[in-house]
Design a protein around this motif. Structure first.
Motif, PDB file in Angstrom:
ATOM      1  N   UNK A 303       0.862  -1.219  -0.215  1.00 57.53           N
ATOM      2  CA  UNK A 303       0.111   0.125   0.011  1.00 57.53           C
ATOM      3  C   UNK A 303       0.748   1.441  -0.039  1.00 57.53           C
ATOM      4  N   UNK A 304       1.921   1.188   0.689  1.00 62.38           N
ATOM      5  CA  UNK A 304       2.851   2.367   1.044  1.00 62.38           C
ATOM      6  C   UNK A 304       3.562   2.773  -0.502  1.00 62.38           C
ATOM      7  N   UNK A 305       3.935   1.444  -0.980  1.00 63.59           N
ATOM      8  CA  UNK A 305       4.619   1.855  -2.413  1.00 63.59           C
ATOM      9  C   UNK A 305       3.817   2.297  -3.413  1.00 63.59           C
ATOM     10  N   UNK A 306       2.357   1.656  -3.480  1.00 61.61           N
ATOM     11  CA  UNK A 306       1.510   2.157  -4.490  1.00 61.61           C
ATOM     12  C   UNK A 306       0.931   3.584  -4.153  1.00 61.61           C
ATOM     13  N   UNK A 307       1.016   3.855  -3.004  1.00 68.34           N
ATOM     14  CA  UNK A 307       0.562   5.361  -2.680  1.00 68.34           C
ATOM     15  C   UNK A 307       1.696   6.477  -3.211  1.00 68.34           C
ATOM     16  N   UNK A 308       2.720   6.116  -3.661  1.00 67.35           N
ATOM     17  CA  UNK A 308       3.861   6.923  -3.804  1.00 67.35           C
ATOM     18  C   UNK A 308       3.490   7.142  -5.627  1.00 67.35           C
ATOM     19  N   UNK A 309       3.038   7.960  -6.163  1.00 69.51           N
ATOM     20  CA  UNK A 309       2.871   8.068  -7.570  1.00 69.51           C
ATOM     21  C   UNK A 309       4.385   8.209  -8.198  1.00 69.51           C
ATOM     22  N   UNK A 310       4.685   7.816  -9.584  1.00 68.27           N
ATOM     23  CA  UNK A 310       5.736   7.902 -10.047  1.00 68.27           C
ATOM     24  C   UNK A 310       6.824   9.314  -9.902  1.00 68.27           C
ATOM     25  N   UNK A 311       5.998  10.280  -9.754  1.00 66.34           N
ATOM     26  CA  UNK A 311       6.660  11.620  -9.708  1.00 66.34           C
ATOM     27  C   UNK A 311       6.934  12.251  -8.280  1.00 66.34           C
ATOM     28  N   UNK A 312       6.681  11.248  -7.242  1.00 68.33           N
ATOM     29  CA  UNK A 312       6.625  11.518  -5.874  1.00 68.33           C
ATOM     30  C   UNK A 312       8.048  11.948  -5.614  1.00 68.33           C
ATOM     31  N   UNK A 313       8.326  12.936  -4.768  1.00 67.14           N
ATOM     32  CA  UNK A 313       9.651  13.261  -4.062  1.00 67.14           C
ATOM     33  C   UNK A 313       9.992  12.241  -3.251  1.00 67.14           C
ATOM     34  N   UNK A 314       9.085  11.457  -2.778  1.00 65.28           N
ATOM     35  CA  UNK A 314       9.618  10.485  -1.656  1.00 65.28           C
ATOM     36  C   UNK A 314       9.620   9.024  -2.307  1.00 65.28           C
ATOM     37  N   UNK A 315      10.554   8.436  -1.442  1.00 68.00           N
ATOM     38  CA  UNK A 315      10.833   6.914  -1.998  1.00 68.00           C
ATOM     39  C   UNK A 315      10.756   6.087  -0.707  1.00 68.00           C
ATOM     40  N   UNK A 316      10.544   4.664  -0.923  1.00 66.56           N
ATOM     41  CA  UNK A 316      10.556   3.846  -0.158  1.00 66.56           C
ATOM     42  C   UNK A 316      11.880   3.018  -0.100  1.00 66.56           C
TER      43      UNK A 316
END
Ligand SMILES: Cc1ncc(COP(=O)(O)O)c(C=O)c1O
Length: 391
Positions: A303-316
């Protein structure tokens, strides 16, 4: 009046004060730090407590290394993973924290040093300070996966170093020690006369198979050392207070280490009789708990990974195992300011990386054990506040 082992009256930090005030006011907190399995909505098997009420629990026949029944149960746990560990090489304690206390007493004089990874489990500072031992950090470095900085580790060894602590997999990075790293590290330990303490409490919680990993050092005969684990994580039963130490290394080291550990253990005789009798049953049902935890952790991570869109400045950050995920966030402000804002404004609790000794800002630690509803409701404000575009 009191010793200087700890700063006894250190004031609570701001985050703790905000949390306390919110709880006192009855405000519901979305707690994304929950790592107590008994508060995680897991279903414990019926009959789990039956082993505690055997008539044998009414007699007190203390044995320093722990009751034979408990040590045999632990030995069977290793056997199931293909490791032959003699019950006589196992010493029962009340927890892994307790095991550290025994080992620091065994290995260190006041002022001696132990090497611990950074980032890692925050309790090391306290466990060491209470034994008058100094913690010296060696760095783990992230380059798409976590690895040991062996040069830095070598340089951290001094004439006062007594032991290297490995947390495998590490908390909170979830990284496993690799076979190639272990080869170099074992050479270093043998060359410098250091003992290796392998904390393997999360060893059963791997997210994927990887043959380059060291899965456990229990039973290793080459390097003087110890493997630690306990019911707390293996069977999701921290309240039972049962841990253990496996003595590794050659026969002579093991014999001397166990004799001395028994002396320490005999002084306290800490582990309770009922839980030692119940250990076999509690270890026997571990799969029921472990499979629920594996599913929970995998679902929250997905869920966490899917919540970050491809352009998110965050990463897991890549995570191989354990119960945590690390979210790397833009360093728009300090992690301290970010987690305080999340708690103050959104009633969401997450841990800043510095709790685990990350050496820079830009990291939040999330417990993947969190109940999914809470995880999902809490994640939205975290991502909105932390993953705003830095541009
Ligand atoms: C890496 C690590 N070691 C040891 C412990 C403590 O385990 P125990 O409950 O057996 O004292 C923890 C608890 O979270 C942990 O994360």
């Amino acid at each position: 009046m009191f010793s200087s082992r700890l700063e006894w009256n250190a004031p609570a930090n701001r985050l703790t004060r905000i949390l306390r005030a919110k709880r006192q006011a009855g405000i519901r907190i979305l707690d994304l730090t929950e790592s107590n399995p008994t508060r995680a909505g897991l279903v414990y098997p019926a009959g789990l407590l039956e082993g505690l009420s055997t008539p044998d629990s009414l007699s007190y026949e203390p044995q320093a290394a722990g009751l034979r029944a408990a040590r045999e149960a632990v030995s069977r746990y290793y056997q199931a993973a293909g490791r032959a560990i003699d019950p006589d090489h196992i010493l029962v304690t009340t927890s892994t924290s307790d095991s550290y206390g025994y080992l620091f007493k065994l290995l260190c004089d006041p002022g001696d040093e132990i090497l611990v990874p950074r980032p890692s489990y925050p309790l090391f500072e306290f466990l060491a300070a209470l034994e008058c031992v100094r913690v010296v950090h060696y760095p783990l470095i992230y380059h798409g996966g976590w690895g040991l900085d062996l040069d830095a580790l070598r340089q951290a060894v001094t004439r006062r170093t007594r032991a290297i602590v490995l947390v495998n997999p590490n908390n909170p990075t979830g990284s496993f020690l690799k076979v190639s790293e272990w080869e170099a590290l074992a050479r270093l330990a043998l060359g410098r006369g250091l003992v290796v303490i392998a904390d393997e409490v999360f060893a059963d919680y791997s997210h994927r198979v990887d043959s380059s990993r060291v899965t456990s050092l229990a039973g290793d005969v080459r390097t003087p050392g110890f493997s630690l684990s306990g019911l707390s994580k293996v069977s999701a039963l921290p309240q039972m207070k049962l841990g253990w130490i496996v003595a590794n290394g050659d026969e002579s080291f093991r014999r001397q280490a166990l004799e001395s550990l028994e002396l320490i253990a005999d002084t306290y005789l800490a582990a309770g009789t009922p839980v030692q009798h119940a250990a076999a049953g509690m270890l026997g049902t571990r799969d029921v708990l472990q499979s629920q935890i594996r599913q929970r952790v995998a679902a929250n991570l997905a869920y966490l990974t899917a919540s970050l869109g491809p352009d998110s400045p965050c990463r897991v950050l890549d995570v191989e195992g354990g119960w945590y995920a690390i979210l790397e966030v833009p360093r728009l402000r300090s992690d301290e300011a970010l987690v305080e804002e999340l708690l103050e404004r959104h009633n969401v609790l997450v841990q800043p990386g510095y709790f685990y000794d990350f050496d820079t800002d830009g990291y939040l630690v999330l417990s993947l054990l969190t109940v999914p509803d809470v995880f999902q409701s809490g994640l939205y404000p975290v991502l909105s506040a932390a993953c705003r575009d830095s541009a």
